[in-house]
Scaffold this active site. Structure first.
Site, short mmCIF file in Angstrom:
data_model
loop_
_atom_site.label_atom_id
_atom_site.label_comp_id
_atom_site.label_asym_id
_atom_site.label_seq_id
_atom_site.Cartn_x
_atom_site.Cartn_y
_atom_site.Cartn_z
N ARG A 162 0.84 -1.19 0.00
CA ARG A 162 0.00 0.00 0.00
C ARG A 162 0.89 1.25 0.00
NH1 ARG A 162 -4.83 1.52 4.28
NH2 ARG A 162 -3.21 1.14 5.85
N ASP A 444 -3.84 3.05 14.36
CA ASP A 444 -3.01 3.62 13.31
C ASP A 444 -3.56 4.99 12.98
OD1 ASP A 444 -5.27 3.18 11.75
OD2 ASP A 444 -4.33 1.72 10.43
#
Length: 559
Positions: A162, A444
């Site tokens: 990603r 996160d």
């Protein structure tokens, strides 16, 4: 280090010289020169769209692309090797030990993350790319300080990468005097070094694409893919990409996003935490969209349920995977009762996903792979559920944004928890860590964004807690100071930390006034972080490094 028209503004350690080789830099420069202006133009479109929403425009399905949504005949590419069975995907940052453990975890795939769980220091980004090269070639090893040795097993997960979102820039690298796109930097380096090697090993260069807000942004990615494949002589369609539907606006364009990427599409993913963040951010000025405590906004909340059902239906109609999202709980090793409660929540979440028709799910911790796999094995004995068409689903544009049926309250505990999480995450992030266990949850950037955005919205609208307290900027400021003091007091006397700095960075975006588009951007452009990233700690800064720093300060004023 520089090539023609491309300049690297930070030291490149010897172990990463090959990663940032002259041919690699030339490839990056080509991508940036070709596509960076389109990227900037699309970001400007985002700004204009936001302005219209704040003036009262209500998002809906696009009339101009109705033909794409209503044409039942077109399909995306069939699943690629290594992506047919994706029942459990593990995600995590790109540090060396994590990469090895994730690939060895027993998950079907591993999404190596240069985005939300990676603090994009220069060292993290460079070492991550080197780790990717070694992982693809199966030469990656790691020896811990205690002497423990890590290496890959014979059977490992399929690797996906990603890159950072379109909104990010890699200011350590200038192309023709301008910072290059972080998306193109992350994608380009991985593709340049690994595209042919992955194909030779029986899979391909596979990606996750984050933070998109429209099908035009997906079209840009598709053009990047085509040019990259053409330059390196890789057949078009070799790349496959799964798009995270993690912005509220993208949920209105899911068919169109798959259509734009159809030769390269491997499906969509319910990026639930960023999706909630996006919902708050897009409608932050409208009091009708104020949500209760973060813990009360779950996947059975009506607007979230509508988004999930529509995503599954859309993906399966087009022959691609519909991936479930992340349960943020992590194992609690020192409290068996609390751990059982947390694991039961994960199990129920995965059961909901597989019964809804998802083809796989996400976990953030290797210990959760077995749990999630057991649920999907029991209810999905076949490789996927692409045959589950969900033709019963009828979702309107209003269903995707309605707050009717949202249950829960704003509580003083919720305010304090959001502030505490935001503070702890920001402090970890500016120390270079983008994935942090906090209160037995894996936080996160996405989950931290929800926390700070909710506090901002509550303060903006002077929301009342269920206890009758009005959430004002003064109230938030007081709680922030109390949480900062309490955390610092709990630390060992000699432990180094950056909580005072984190508090200063956070305060401006918690008080309901100026709203920062992304929490991590606040930290990245902090002067002290520049010093941490750019300046060696082992010696006094040279004149060259001071020049670099002054150039960075100048660049930070460029829109």
């Amino acid at each position: 280090m520089s090539s023609v028209g491309i300049k690297v503004l930070a030291p490149v350690p010897p172990q990463h010289q090959d990663t940032l080789s002259a041919p690699a830099l030339k490839f990056l420069a080509t991508l940036n020169r070709t596509f960076n202006q389109r990227r900037k133009d699309l970001l400007a479109v985002r700004v204009k769209r936001q302005e219209r929403i704040e003036k009262g425009e209500v998002p809906d399905f696009l009339p101009s692309t109705k033909w794409i949504r209503e044409d039942p005949t077109w399909k995306a590419a069939p699943p690629a090797p290594g992506l047919i069975d994706r029942r459990v995907e593990i995600t995590g940052p790109v540090d060396r030990k994590m990469v090895i453990n994730a690939l060895n975890s027993g998950a079907s795939t591993f999404m190596a993350d240069f985005e939300d769980s990676n603090a994009p220091t220069w060292e993290n980004c460079l070492s991550g790319q080197t780790n990717m090269k070694d992982a693809v070639r199966r030469t990656i090893t790691f020896t811990a300080p205690n002497g423990k040795y890590y290496k890959l097993k014979d059977k490992i997960a399929t690797l996906l990468v990603r890159p950072r979102g379109w909104h990010m820039e890699e200011k350590h690298v200038l192309v023709d005097g301008q910072p290059m796109s972080a998306s193109l930097f992350d994608f380009g380096l991985y593709f340049f070094h690994n595209a042919k090697e992955t194909v030779a090993r029986g899979f391909g260069p596979y990606f996750y694409l984050p933070k998109m807000e429209s099908h035009l942004e997906a079209r840009l990615w598709n053009d990047v893919f085509n040019l990259s494949q053409d330059i390196l002589g890789v057949p078009r369609g070799t790349i496959r990409a799964t798009v995270l539907i993690e912005t509220i606006l993208a949920s209105f364009e899911m068919d169109e996003i798959i259509y734009e990427l159809r030769e390269h599409s491997s499906g969509l993913n319910c990026g639930r935490w960023d999706y909630i963040f996006s919902f708050i951010k897009k409608f932050k000025h409208n009091p009708k969209f104020v949500l209760p405590d973060r813990g009360d906004v779950g996947m059975t909340t009506p607007f979230m349920d509508a988004y999930v059902r529509l995503l599954i239906q859309t993906c399966h109609k087009r022959g691609v995977h519909a991936m479930g999202g992340m349960a943020a709980q992590i194992p609690i090793k020192d409290n068996q009762t609390a751990n059982q409660i947390a694991m039961d929540k994960v199990r129920a979440d995965k059961l909901r996903e597989v019964q809804a028709g998802h083809d796989g799910t996400w976990v953030a911790h290797p210990d959760l792979v077995t749990l999630a796999k057991a649920v999907f094995d029991k209810h999905m004995p076949q490789p996927n559920q692409l045959f589950v068409r969900r033709e019963d689903v009828k979702v309107s544009g209003q269903d995707l944004i309605s707050t009717q049926g949202v249950k829960g309250n704003i509580t003083e505990k919720g305010v304090r928890l959001n502030i505490n999480v935001s503070l702890q995450y920001m402090e970890a992030w500016i120390r270079g860590s983008g994935c942090v266990p906090i209160h037995n949850m894996m936080e996160d950037a996405a989950t931290a964004e929800i926390s700070r955005s909710q506090v901002w919205q509550w303060a903006k609208h002077n929301s009342k807690t269920v206890e009758g307290v009005t959430v004002t900027p003064e109230y938030v400021s007081r709680i922030l100071q109390e949480e900062t003091d309490a955390i610092i007091k709990s630390l060992p006397p000699n432990q180094k930390h950056r909580f005072v700095e984190a508090k200063k960075l956070l305060e401006g975006t918690l008080l309901g006034r100026d709203y920062a588009e992304f929490l991590t951007v606040i930290g990245f452009f902090n002067l002290r972080l520049w010093l941490m990233i750019l300046l060696p700690t082992s010696r006094a800064p040279s004149f060259k490094y001071i020049q670099f720093l002054l150039l960075f300060i100048a660049l930070s004023t460029i829109e």
